[in-house]
Design an enzyme around this catalytic site. Structure first.
Site, PDB file in Angstrom:
ATOM      1  N   ASN A  11      -9.522  45.727 -24.149  1.00 47.89           N
ATOM      2  CA  ASN A  11      -8.616  45.497 -25.147  1.00 47.89           C
ATOM      3  C   ASN A  11      -9.991  44.843 -26.049  1.00 47.89           C
ATOM      4  O   ASN A  11      -9.813  43.872 -25.675  1.00 47.89           O
ATOM      5  CB  ASN A  11      -7.285  44.620 -24.438  1.00 47.89           C
ATOM      6  CG  ASN A  11      -6.759  44.590 -25.573  1.00 47.89           C
ATOM      7  OD1 ASN A  11      -6.768  44.798 -26.560  1.00 47.89           O
ATOM      8  ND2 ASN A  11      -5.638  43.860 -25.311  1.00 47.89           N
ATOM      9  N   TRP A  12      -9.962  45.979 -27.287  1.00 48.50           N
ATOM     10  CA  TRP A  12     -10.963  45.809 -27.839  1.00 48.50           C
ATOM     11  C   TRP A  12     -10.152  43.942 -28.650  1.00 48.50           C
ATOM     12  O   TRP A  12     -10.681  43.761 -29.694  1.00 48.50           O
ATOM     13  CB  TRP A  12     -11.433  46.388 -28.994  1.00 48.50           C
ATOM     14  CG  TRP A  12     -11.963  47.060 -29.032  1.00 48.50           C
ATOM     15  CD1 TRP A  12     -12.847  46.096 -27.593  1.00 48.50           C
ATOM     16  CD2 TRP A  12     -13.891  47.590 -29.363  1.00 48.50           C
ATOM     17  NE1 TRP A  12     -14.017  46.969 -26.864  1.00 48.50           N
ATOM     18  CE2 TRP A  12     -14.175  48.191 -28.389  1.00 48.50           C
ATOM     19  CE3 TRP A  12     -13.168  48.593 -30.647  1.00 48.50           C
ATOM     20  CZ2 TRP A  12     -15.332  49.187 -28.242  1.00 48.50           C
ATOM     21  CZ3 TRP A  12     -14.462  49.481 -30.527  1.00 48.50           C
ATOM     22  CH2 TRP A  12     -15.406  49.586 -29.718  1.00 48.50           C
ATOM     23  N   LYS A  13      -8.983  43.917 -29.045  1.00 46.35           N
ATOM     24  CA  LYS A  13      -7.620  43.400 -29.973  1.00 46.35           C
ATOM     25  C   LYS A  13      -7.928  43.181 -31.853  1.00 46.35           C
ATOM     26  O   LYS A  13      -8.138  44.612 -32.419  1.00 46.35           O
ATOM     27  CB  LYS A  13      -7.772  41.630 -29.844  1.00 46.35           C
ATOM     28  CG  LYS A  13      -7.360  41.596 -27.460  1.00 46.35           C
ATOM     29  CD  LYS A  13      -7.967  39.710 -27.938  1.00 46.35           C
ATOM     30  CE  LYS A  13      -7.579  40.110 -26.069  1.00 46.35           C
ATOM     31  NZ  LYS A  13      -7.303  38.782 -24.895  1.00 46.35           N
ATOM     32  N   HIS A  97       1.337  43.068 -24.738  1.00 45.15           N
ATOM     33  CA  HIS A  97       0.751  41.690 -24.650  1.00 45.15           C
ATOM     34  C   HIS A  97       1.302  40.241 -24.843  1.00 45.15           C
ATOM     35  O   HIS A  97       1.771  40.456 -25.917  1.00 45.15           O
ATOM     36  CB  HIS A  97      -0.807  42.014 -25.244  1.00 45.15           C
ATOM     37  CG  HIS A  97      -2.226  41.682 -24.982  1.00 45.15           C
ATOM     38  ND1 HIS A  97      -2.203  40.261 -25.095  1.00 45.15           N
ATOM     39  CD2 HIS A  97      -3.167  41.841 -24.207  1.00 45.15           C
ATOM     40  CE1 HIS A  97      -2.739  40.166 -24.933  1.00 45.15           C
ATOM     41  NE2 HIS A  97      -3.601  40.622 -24.402  1.00 45.15           N
ATOM     42  N   GLU A 166      -1.213  39.920 -16.498  1.00 45.92           N
ATOM     43  CA  GLU A 166      -2.933  38.546 -17.401  1.00 45.92           C
ATOM     44  C   GLU A 166      -1.872  37.204 -17.225  1.00 45.92           C
ATOM     45  O   GLU A 166      -1.123  37.190 -18.145  1.00 45.92           O
ATOM     46  CB  GLU A 166      -2.809  39.098 -18.416  1.00 45.92           C
ATOM     47  CG  GLU A 166      -3.050  40.604 -18.714  1.00 45.92           C
ATOM     48  CD  GLU A 166      -4.007  41.313 -20.041  1.00 45.92           C
ATOM     49  OE1 GLU A 166      -4.768  41.555 -19.704  1.00 45.92           O
ATOM     50  OE2 GLU A 166      -3.099  41.013 -20.989  1.00 45.92           O
ATOM     51  N   GLY A 172      -9.026  34.744 -22.272  1.00 45.09           N
ATOM     52  CA  GLY A 172     -10.397  34.008 -23.484  1.00 45.09           C
ATOM     53  C   GLY A 172     -10.820  32.469 -22.893  1.00 45.09           C
ATOM     54  O   GLY A 172     -10.534  32.052 -24.009  1.00 45.09           O
TER      55      GLY A 172
HETATM   56  P1  13P Z   1     -10.302  38.384 -21.581  1.00 44.58           P
HETATM   57  O1  13P Z   1     -11.280  39.044 -21.190  1.00 44.58           O
HETATM   58  O2  13P Z   1     -11.179  38.228 -23.562  1.00 44.58           O
HETATM   59  O3  13P Z   1      -9.615  37.289 -21.249  1.00 44.58           O
HETATM   60  O4  13P Z   1      -8.877  39.094 -22.590  1.00 44.58           O
HETATM   61  C1  13P Z   1      -7.956  39.614 -21.899  1.00 44.58           C
HETATM   62  C2  13P Z   1      -7.578  39.922 -22.469  1.00 44.58           C
HETATM   63  O5  13P Z   1      -5.595  39.720 -23.201  1.00 44.58           O
HETATM   64  C3  13P Z   1      -7.211  41.475 -22.290  1.00 44.58           C
HETATM   65  O6  13P Z   1      -6.075  42.495 -22.373  1.00 44.58           O
END
Ligand code: 13P
Length: 250
Positions: A11-13, A97, A166, A172
């Protein structure tokens, strides 16, 4: 459609423009040349990068969006519809999400509408669920997630769905949920869904250093990776995980 057991999703956000996406693909594609075909590799990228990915039709990467609206079209400024994604050959979309829930007031009810709209148009949604630190310390992890599932999944076909557990406190933060604990919660989710073989992923600070341990767990079918999916070397290593005790889960 039966999904393969193992899903490695990124997930690149809100990161990377089109040029950066092309550079990424050049570095990443050779790294997954030998990755076992049974591992489904999905990258959920910003809307502007979707076409950059789908025009690489020969690649084995599947492309996902990070949101999808419940109406096929309409006066919904800033939203994107399932038919618009399908036109670009996009076959996945993350839904619910925690960042969407936190910053954009996404609720279990709107999550449910988005999931059903995605499936109606042959997009496989990746439903994200997970508890906050506060829920966890108050012992409400299971009830919180059960509630997210009960409302979110009303009328949703489990055969065409991916779920990502998650925990919000692990996203993060570098504070990965211990593999055994993620496995336990995912087992609870599966049991709540009548032990359905739906793919259930773990997400939250997944890195090259912990992927092998995570993928060795019996209930965890894959991962949803944020930060580490932005680096082709890191995500390549994650896609090429080597589960400890590989004989148990080949
Ligand atoms: P990180 O891997 O940066 O903790 O993020 C997880 C996430 O939100 C995936 O959708």
């Amino acid at each position: 459609m039966t999904l393969p057991q193992q899903v490695i999703a990124g997930n690149w956000k809100m990161y990377k423009n089109r040029m950066e996406a092309r550079t990424y693909l050049e570095a990443f594609l050779p790294l997954i040349d030998q990755t076992p075909a049974a591992r489904r590799i999905i990258l959920c990228v910003p809307f502007t990068c979707l076409n950059t990915f789908t025009e690489h039709t020969s690649t084995r990467i599947e492309v996902g969006a990070q949101n999808v609206h419940w109406q096929p079209e309409g006066a919904y400024t800033g939203e994107i519809s399932a038919p618009m994604l399908v036109e670009l050959n996009v076959r996945y979309a993350t839904v619910g999400h925690s960042e969407r829930r936190q910053y954009f007031n996404e609720t279990d009810e709107t999550v449910n509408l988005r999931l059903k709209a995605a499936q109606l148009h042959q997009i496989t949604p990746i439903l994200c669920v997970g508890e906050s630190k506060q829920h966890r310390t108050q012992g409400e992890t299971e009830s919180w997630i059960r509630n997210q599932l009960d409302i979110g999944l009303q009328g949703v076909d489990l055969e065409r769905l991916i779920i990502a557990y998650e925990p919000i406190w692990a996203i993060g933060t570098g504070d990965t949920c211990a593999a055994g604990e993620a496995n336990r919660v995912i087992g609870e989710i599966r049991s709540h869904l009548g032990n359905h073989p739906v793919s259930i992923l773990y997400g939250g600070s997944v890195k090259p250093s912990n992927i092998d341990e995570i993928m060795a767990e019996t209930q965890i079918d894959g991962v949803l990776v944020g930060g580490a999916s932005l680096d082709p070397l890191d995500f390549g290593r994650i896609a090429n995980f080597q589960p400890l005790g590989a004989a148990i889960k080949s």
